[in-house]
Design an enzyme around this catalytic site. Structure first.
Site, PDB file in Angstrom:
ATOM      1  N   GLY A 235       8.234  -5.275  -3.583  1.00 14.56           N
ATOM      2  CA  GLY A 235       6.836  -4.888  -3.707  1.00 14.56           C
ATOM      3  C   GLY A 235       6.446  -4.744  -5.161  1.00 14.56           C
ATOM      4  N   THR A 236       5.215  -5.118  -5.472  1.00 15.21           N
ATOM      5  CA  THR A 236       4.784  -5.139  -6.871  1.00 15.21           C
ATOM      6  C   THR A 236       4.486  -3.753  -7.430  1.00 15.21           C
ATOM      7  OG1 THR A 236       2.475  -5.531  -6.242  1.00 15.21           O
ATOM      8  CG2 THR A 236       3.855  -7.470  -6.667  1.00 15.21           C
TER       9      THR A 236
END
Length: 161
Positions: A81-82
């Protein structure tokens, strides 16, 4: 050279739940994505976890580190996930592993039109084979060292610190 791909979740692997109108996790998209990509380099896919990176804590980061340490491959791509990619990259960077580790993810889930997931995965796979040992972030055509990257949330891109 065999490439190890570690899945941890993030937007890349989210599914759209039509009934509830929300994004959530089911099975990973990665087996389908890898088949579609037609990679000719051997790939070992490992699903570490499927979760939103905002829900990750130190124990999850230690699980990811342990998977990298246990991997026989010298080139590793981590789908993450960013939102907290940088924090996990810091844990791996500080460990000083003699491997090329490349983090990537997506701003739009793979199964949604106009997703950046497919491109980012291909870009990260190439980067993992070409970059020197160390921890890197490869997003939207740019590569960053683990200790010089941050997410610009307003612009939806990664930038140097």
């Amino acid at each position: 050279m065999t490439l190890r791909i570690l899945a941890t979740g993030g937007t890349f692997d989210k599914h759209y739940d039509e009934i509830n109108g929300k994004l959530s996790f089911a099975d990973s998209h990665l087996p389908e994505v890898l088949q579609r990509a037609r990679l000719t380099v051997p790939v070992a896919l490992e699903i570490c976890m499927l979760m939103d990176s905002l829900d990750m804590d130190d124990s999850h980061r230690q699980t990811i580190l342990a998977a990298c340490q246990a991997a026989s491959e010298k080139a590793i791509v981590i789908i993450h996930g960013t939102d907290t990619m940088r924090e996990t990259a810091e844990v791996l960077g500080a460990a000083g592993l003699d491997k090329t580790i490349v983090f990537t993810g997506a701003m739009i889930p793979y199964e949604i039109a106009n997703s950046d997931a497919f491109f980012n995965l291909g870009f990260a796979c190439a980067a993992a084979q070409l970059l020197p040992p160390g921890v890197h972030v490869a997003m939207n055509g740019k590569i960053f060292p683990w200790n010089d990257v941050q997410k610009n949330r307003a612009a939806g891109v990664f930038v140097h610190k």
